[in-house]
Every structure is written in structure tokens, then in C-alpha cells.
Scaffold this motif. Structure first.
Motif, mmCIF file in Angstrom:
data_model
loop_
_atom_site.group_PDB
_atom_site.id
_atom_site.type_symbol
_atom_site.label_atom_id
_atom_site.label_comp_id
_atom_site.label_asym_id
_atom_site.label_seq_id
_atom_site.Cartn_x
_atom_site.Cartn_y
_atom_site.Cartn_z
ATOM 1 N N SER A 19 39.690 32.959 34.629
ATOM 2 C CA SER A 19 38.712 32.118 33.929
ATOM 3 C C SER A 19 38.649 30.721 34.543
ATOM 4 O O SER A 19 37.571 30.133 34.654
ATOM 5 C CB SER A 19 39.046 32.032 32.434
ATOM 6 O OG SER A 19 40.340 31.540 32.244
ATOM 7 N N ARG A 20 39.807 30.219 34.969
ATOM 8 C CA ARG A 20 39.831 28.886 35.596
ATOM 9 C C ARG A 20 39.043 28.892 36.911
ATOM 10 O O ARG A 20 38.271 27.984 37.202
ATOM 11 C CB ARG A 20 41.292 28.482 35.838
ATOM 12 C CG ARG A 20 41.444 27.109 36.457
ATOM 13 C CD ARG A 20 42.888 26.705 36.494
ATOM 14 N NE ARG A 20 43.723 27.761 37.044
ATOM 15 C CZ ARG A 20 45.010 27.951 36.717
ATOM 16 N NH1 ARG A 20 45.602 27.163 35.856
ATOM 17 N NH2 ARG A 20 45.693 28.923 37.261
ATOM 18 N N GLU A 21 39.213 29.949 37.698
ATOM 19 C CA GLU A 21 38.497 30.031 38.976
ATOM 20 C C GLU A 21 36.989 30.228 38.742
ATOM 21 O O GLU A 21 36.169 29.642 39.453
ATOM 22 C CB GLU A 21 39.087 31.176 39.822
ATOM 23 C CG GLU A 21 38.392 31.437 41.142
ATOM 24 C CD GLU A 21 38.360 30.250 42.120
ATOM 25 O OE1 GLU A 21 39.120 29.276 41.914
ATOM 26 O OE2 GLU A 21 37.561 30.285 43.066
ATOM 27 N N LEU A 22 36.648 31.018 37.744
ATOM 28 C CA LEU A 22 35.232 31.212 37.433
ATOM 29 C C LEU A 22 34.599 29.868 37.044
ATOM 30 O O LEU A 22 33.510 29.517 37.513
ATOM 31 C CB LEU A 22 35.071 32.224 36.292
ATOM 32 C CG LEU A 22 33.630 32.460 35.842
ATOM 33 C CD1 LEU A 22 32.836 33.182 36.936
ATOM 34 C CD2 LEU A 22 33.591 33.276 34.544
ATOM 35 N N ALA A 23 35.299 29.113 36.195
ATOM 36 C CA ALA A 23 34.781 27.807 35.765
ATOM 37 C C ALA A 23 34.602 26.884 36.980
ATOM 38 O O ALA A 23 33.589 26.186 37.101
ATOM 39 C CB ALA A 23 35.736 27.181 34.751
#
Ligand code: DC
Length: 217
Positions: A19-23
């Protein structure tokens, strides 16, 4: 108020890193809602509170003695002015977090802070257990990440430098508690894209989700 993508799933399913990388790729804000439960667990333990006392815990969850802050790389927890983020990652704090997260009053008190993360952002990627079902039921895209339990235990044991068997046991208890509690149990949100990451690399998982998201927003 920003747009929202939710990513839910069991312990060590890769929610946080994915989720952090997607954000980062979307240029959106990111929050790990587990930090609210872990932060409360850490604070309660530090203050020697009775972990069975729902009303005391719920009072503490609303107190300004601790807070959660979003940054690009970590969802930080502050106890007073002290940054305790490094301490909340331990599995014993995860276990306490899971234990106290079944109290409805505690969940209710933590909701507002989680929902506030969407304010003043263009978009928010939120990960946890009930982000798509309870925290942001109106999220435009919902993802559910899962993986075989041995793989999840192995992943987290490596990260924390612990024995795999010990980790598997702790995660099993946590998953069982999180999926069977009465209020906001871990469950697949309606219309969610379910991704089983067991046989996939981190980059494959992120790419699949990014493609799915970009085709829809
Ligand atoms: O995702 P995590 O491992 O940091 O979460 C720690 C615990 O917090 C998890 O076992 C249950 C609870 N939790 C929850 O009940 N609801 C959420 N949205 C996030 C976490």
C-alpha cells in the motif's frame, strides 16, 4: 476530502509495503490503520493499564497523551513527544493490539482519527483489517491481499529476526482473533479485488494492483 483506496488482509500479507508503494506511485497519502491499534496497545502497556478494561482503553484512545502521524514512509506513533514507532512493530505489541481491537468502544473511538487521514489529501491509500468494510465503506477501489500462512510467517519472521514456528503460532492466534471478533472482523469487502501473493514477488503484486487501479481512476 480525498479519494480512497483500501487494502485489507491478514497479518503479514504484505499490506503495508504494497500500500505504501502504491501510494508513492500515485502521489497520494498513505496510512497503516494498524498503527492506531498498535499505538494504543503500546501506550496502554507503558501506562500499565488493565488490558481487559474496555472503558479505560477507550478513554485512553481518545486522550491526547499519544497520537498517530502520517509520513510517506511510516505511520508514526508519538507518546507525548517521544517517537515510539520502532517499538510498535514488535509482535508482542501486535498481539496486544489484536486483543484490544475486539472492544467495540475502542474501535469506535479510533475511527475518527482514521477517517481524518483522508482530509486535506488528494487521495489516500489506507491499509488494515476493516478499511474497506467499516472505515471507508465508500472507497472507490477495495483490495484484499492474502497469502498462505506459512509464507506470511516466514516473511515476518525474517523481517523481525525471529523463529518461523514461533511467528506462525502468534500470527495464527492473531488471525483467528481478528477474523472472529463481533465488531468489524477481518473480511473481504464486497467488490474487492482479491490478490493471493503466495507465489508472487513484491513488484508483481504492486504492478497488478497499480494496473487495476489505473484502469479505474
Ligand atoms: O496490521 P497490523 O498487524 O499492524 O495490525 C495490528 C492489529 O491491530 C491487528 O492484529 C488487529 C488490529 N487492527 C484492526 O483491528 N483493524 C485495523 N483496521 C487494523 C488493525
Amino acid at each position: 476530502m480525498g479519494r480512497v483506496i483500501t487494502i485489507d488482509g491478514p497479518a503479514a500479507s504484505g499490506k503495508t509495503s504494497v500500500s505504501r508503494e502504491l501510494a508513492r506511485r500515485l502521489g497520494w497519502s498513505w496510512v497503516s490503520t494498524g498503527a492506531f491499534y498498535r499505538g494504543l496497545a503500546y501506550t496502554a502497556k507503558r501506562l500499565n493499564l488493565n488490558l481487559d478494561d474496555e472503558s479505560q482503553l477507550s478513554e485512553l484512545s481518545r486522550s491526547d497523551s499519544w497520537k498517530v502521524e502520517m509520513t510517506e514512509s511510516r505511520t508514526r506513533v508519538l507518546f507525548g513527544d517521544e517517537d515510539v514507532t520502532d517499538h510498535i512493530t514488535h509482535e508482542d505489541i501486535g498481539s496486544i493490539a489484536s486483543k484490544i481491537s475486539h472492544f467495540p468502544q475502542v474501535r469506535e473511538s479510533l475511527l475518527e482519527g482514521q477517517r481524518d487521514c483522508r482530509e486535506r489529501t488528494e487521495g489516500l491509500v489506507a491499509e488494515g483489517r476493516d478499511c474497506g468494510t467499516v472505515v471507508f465503506p465508500d472507497a472507490e477501489i477495495k483490495i484484499f491481499l492474502t497469502a498462505r500462512s506459512e509464507n506470511r510467517a516466514e516473511r515476518r519472521a525474517k523481517e523481525l529476526g525471529l523463529e518461523k514456528e514461533e511467528m506462525a503460532k502468534a500470527q495464527q492466534i492473531r488471525d483467528q482473533q481478528d477474523s472472529t471478533r463481533k465488531t468489524a472482523p477481518l473480511s473481504v469487502p464486497e467488490s474487492a479485488l482479491v490478490v493471493d501473493t503466495t507465489e508472487m514477488s513484491f513488484h508483481e503484486v504492486v504492478q497488478i494492483i497499480e494496473d487495476f487501479v489505473k484502469a479505474r481512476i
